[in-house]
Design a protein around this motif. Structure first.
Motif, short mmCIF file in Angstrom:
data_model
loop_
_atom_site.label_atom_id
_atom_site.label_comp_id
_atom_site.label_asym_id
_atom_site.label_seq_id
_atom_site.Cartn_x
_atom_site.Cartn_y
_atom_site.Cartn_z
N HIS A 286 0.83 -1.21 0.00
CA HIS A 286 0.00 0.00 0.00
C HIS A 286 0.87 1.25 0.00
CE1 HIS A 286 0.40 -0.16 4.44
NE2 HIS A 286 0.38 1.14 4.29
N LEU A 287 0.24 2.31 -0.46
CA LEU A 287 0.98 3.55 -0.67
C LEU A 287 0.84 4.47 0.51
CD1 LEU A 287 -0.44 3.87 -4.16
CD2 LEU A 287 1.97 4.32 -3.76
N GLU A 288 1.87 5.21 0.74
CA GLU A 288 1.81 6.28 1.74
C GLU A 288 1.53 7.57 0.96
OE1 GLU A 288 1.68 6.95 5.52
OE2 GLU A 288 2.73 5.07 5.02
N TRP A 289 0.41 8.19 1.25
CA TRP A 289 0.13 9.46 0.54
C TRP A 289 0.87 10.57 1.26
CZ3 TRP A 289 -1.35 8.52 -4.04
CH2 TRP A 289 -2.12 7.38 -4.30
N LEU A 290 1.63 11.29 0.49
CA LEU A 290 2.50 12.32 1.09
C LEU A 290 2.02 13.71 0.72
CD1 LEU A 290 6.06 10.97 0.26
CD2 LEU A 290 4.63 10.47 2.23
N ASP A 291 2.29 14.62 1.63
CA ASP A 291 2.03 16.01 1.27
C ASP A 291 3.04 16.41 0.19
OD1 ASP A 291 0.53 18.62 2.54
OD2 ASP A 291 2.42 19.13 1.55
N ALA A 292 2.61 17.28 -0.70
CA ALA A 292 3.51 17.76 -1.76
C ALA A 292 4.81 18.30 -1.17
CB ALA A 292 2.83 18.84 -2.58
N GLU A 293 4.76 18.84 0.03
CA GLU A 293 5.97 19.40 0.64
C GLU A 293 6.70 18.43 1.57
OE1 GLU A 293 7.82 21.78 -0.14
OE2 GLU A 293 6.53 22.72 -1.63
#
Ligand code: ATP
Ligand code: MG
Length: 684
Positions: A286-293
């Motif tokens: 599964h993916l870790e959704w990251l903030d653009a920053e």
């Protein structure tokens, strides 16, 4: 040979060459009508219109580029702005944010997105090993499977979002895979160039604070066997003894064809064989959704000018910027084979071997070996074998292959080549011409891309279908990039000008900080000229608005009031047929203030030095002027270079000044032994 001269979008058509003395000072190389017609940006008018939009309304421009990607949550637009920045220290700390609040994952966009779109069977990577018989190919689906397994393993040993993972590998297919696996789970990768010594590795591991390291038993480089795990062992024991820092997990790829499992030092509990664990994990992760920053990676600069800086790049802006620069600069079209000869230990291997190409679903060739093994035909063999369409390399490599003459190249058809590229240093005009005429057979434009570790992607670069080239010039700014040329008093110059190359306003790919030292970041890049990012490079803008990089500002030589860039003098020296490489530095001169001290490596060392010395001086006089003629010429067996292949002038400056006790950091050199050889030859 075959230089197309038809009108392209340039308003001002001029004769192809203007001559100064007997030497061609400026020539134009136009893309062929065929090349132009099929390119993404096919005229100067199209560029001008897009460029204007990118500068007038950067948010709208970059939002459009970002829309092709998958965003779990769209960026925060509540105040009508998608990016914010402070580039001016007088107004407070430097901050830069793009797509803030947006949630995404660069690995998803580089792999899953393509597989979901039905491109899973397309070739993501051709891998060609050091040895002739070693090669493999991996589809997008296969790369994704490998990435998922590795990311699951990393999770199993406790790696979480925001943790640092160090990667110390040669150019195996597993290197980009390791980077993407980290990105998938939000771990920050720090790739440490595989050619670094135990000492340099230990320094970087300590500075980064990484607890997990990915490496291999060893590898072959040309005829040499490098016992990589042995070097790791030395670095790790040094770290533990001197600093009390430990690596908790060392994942080691068994590369039996170079160094067998039983032949490596091993520390139970800490060390694990990749082949024993990674394939056991599921191919979904599964993916870790990251903030653009959120940070994506940490990378140390090459160390040409001093101690390397730990540069931090973030997720969203870097993703959008590397993808766009890759697509437009390399004019990439689906199905083409793209080869970048850089190592993932450098920014080029991050932005233009891994992220930029994979984000564009490109087919990338990864080559482990060196250009001269088993013989100087190797690169040209590889181009013909894989039908490479786009070939991106560095001036240092071009110069080293020119030493072998045209015959190895001419023995190949190289018909697949469509576009060539250069990065890393100013490319001397005769190296440019050789690449264009001999390698590209006069057909392929050359994109001379100017950028830095810190900039994340290209800043000044040709868009090859849109305008004509001038050999030695990186030409015009990429979309959204606003170069400024600044004089020593801090005034921005307009029109034709020479000075320090700076940037006004941010672009999505710019680095956000130096790890653990934001103040050094602010001082190095924003402390010189308030309100501008300072690149450290010198530059000239010509009457057509084209940019010419003249070398590092610190390297500029001031002779009797003439400010002379190192690149121009070196380019003149290297145009002399017997000269393989040249570096010039300034030294104290009683009359002129500074004199020019040239270090020259010849193709053949058995010649009459006095005669060559005279011929070199004449060459510079004719091409630039008497004022730029070297006062001293010092023949050297070769020149000191960084491990990324760049000439290190700061050490030569010390030798020229006879300050031999104070040579500075030589740990970033690929060939430290050359320093002693050069010193011995000065007779100091
Ligand atoms: P350090 O910052 O540690 O001294 P470095 O500047 O060599 O090392 P990189 O970020 O790898 O580290 O290199 C960027 C530099 O390389 C640029 O600032 C410029 O001097 C040079 N360079 C890169 N591409 C070009 C190019 N196309 N033309 C001229 N110079 C280039
Ligand atoms: Mg630099």
């Amino acid at each position: 040979m075959g230089m197309a001269t038809e009108a392209n979008g340039d308003k001002k058509l001029r004769t192809d060459c203007s001559t100064v003395g007997e030497v061609i000072r400026e020539e134009r190389v136009y893309p062929s009508e065929e090349f132009r017609a099929s390119s993404w940006i096919s005229s100067r008018e199209q560029y001008d219109e897009m460029y204007r939009r990118s500068v007038d309304d950067p948010d709208a421009f970059w939002e459009k580029e970002a829309e092709q990607f998958f965003w779990k949550t769209k960026w925060d637009n509540s105040d009508g702005k998608m990016h914010s920045e402070n580039f001016d220290l007088r107004k407070g700390p430097i901050t830069i944010e793009w797509f803030k609040g947006g949630k995404t994952n660069i690995c998803y966009n580089a792999l899953d997105r393509h597989v979901k779109a039905g491109k899973g069977d397309a070739i993501a990577m051709y891998w060609e090993g050091n040895e002739l018989e070693q090669n493999k190919k991996l589809s997008y689906k296969e790369v994704l499977d490998n990435v998922c397994q590795l990311s699951n393993f990393l999770r199993s040993v406790g790696v979480k979002k925001g943790d640092l993972v160090a990667v110390y590998l040669p150019m195996l297919a597993e290197l980009p895979i390791a980077m993407l696996a980290c990105a998938r789970i939000g771990a920050i990768h720090t790739v440490i160039f595989g050619g670094f010594s135990a000492e340099a590795l230990a320094q970087r591991l300590l500075a980064s604070g990484a607890k997990v390291l990915i490496t291999t038993s060893g590898y072959r480089r040309g005829h040499k066997v490098i016992r990589m795990k042995q070097i790791v062992e030395e670095a790790l024991s040094r770290l533990l003894e001197e600093e009390g820092h430990s690596i908790e997990t060392c994942l080691t790829l068994a590369n039996d064809s170079a160094v067998k499992r039983q032949d490596v030092p091993w520390t139970a509990r800490r060390d694990v064989w990749w082949q024993d664990v990674v394939p056991r994990y599921p191919t979904v992760s599964h993916l870790e959704w990251l903030d653009a920053e959120d940070p994506l990676f940490l990378l140390y600069t090459s160390g040409s000018t001093g101690t390397p800086k730990g540069i931090v790049h973030t997720t969203g802006g870097y993703m959008v910027y590397t993808a766009a620069t890759f697509k437009y600069t390399f004019d990439y079209h689906e199905g083409e084979v793209y080869w970048c000869t850089a190592d993932c230990g450098w920014i080029t291997g991050h932005s233009y071997l891994t992220y930029g190409p994979f984000l564009n679903a490109a087919t990338v060739l990864v080559f482990e070996g060196i250009p001269t093994y088993p013989n100087p035909n190797r690169w040209w063999d590889v181009i013909d074998k894989y039908n490479v369409n786009i070939f991106y390399t560095a001036p240092t490599a071009v110069r080293s292959l020119m030493r072998f003459g045209d015959a190895p190249v001419k023995a190949h058809h190289l018909k697949s080549l469509r576009l060539l590229g250069s990065v890393g240093e100013p490319i001397n005009t005769n190296a440019w011409r050789w690449l264009h005429e001999v390698v590209g057979n006069g057909r392929c434009p050359i994109v001379d891309t100017w950028w830095q570790t810190e900039t994340g992607g290209f800043l000044i670069t040709p868009l090859p279908g849109a305008w004509s080239l001038k050999p030695g010039s990186a030409t015009l700014p990429f979309f959204g990039v606003q170069p400024a040329i600044i004089d020593p008093e801090g005034n921005e110059l307009s029109g034709e000008a020479t000075g320090a190359l700076c940037l006004k306003g941010s672009w999505p790919g710019v680095c956000r900080t130096i790890l653990g030292d934001h103040e050094r970041y602010e001082m190095a890049y924003f402390g010189h000229f308030k309100g501008y990012y300072f690149s450290g490079d010198g530059c000239r803008r010509d009457e057509d608005g084209y940019y010419w990089l003249t070398g590092r500002v610190d390297d500029v030589i001031n002779v009797s009031g003439h400010r002379i860039g190192t690149a121009e003098v070196e380019s003149a020296l290297v145009s002399y047929p017997m000269c393989a490489e040249a570096a010039v530095v300034g030294y104290d001169h009683q009359v002129k203030g500074q004199g020019i001290y040239a270090f020259v490596a010849l193709k053949d060392n058995t010649r009459n030095f006095d005669e060559i010395r005279q011929a070199l001086i004449t060459t510079v006089r004719e091409q630039i002027g008497t004022f730029a003629a070297p006062d001293k010429i010092h023949f050297a067996p070769s020149l000191p270079k960084t491990t990324s292949g760049k000439i290190v002038r700061r050490i030569l400056r010390k030798i020229a000044a006879k300050e031999l006790d104070d040579l500075g950091d030589i740990s970033t050199l690929a060939n430290p032994e050359v320093v002693d050889q050069i010193i011995a030859l000065t007779g100091n």
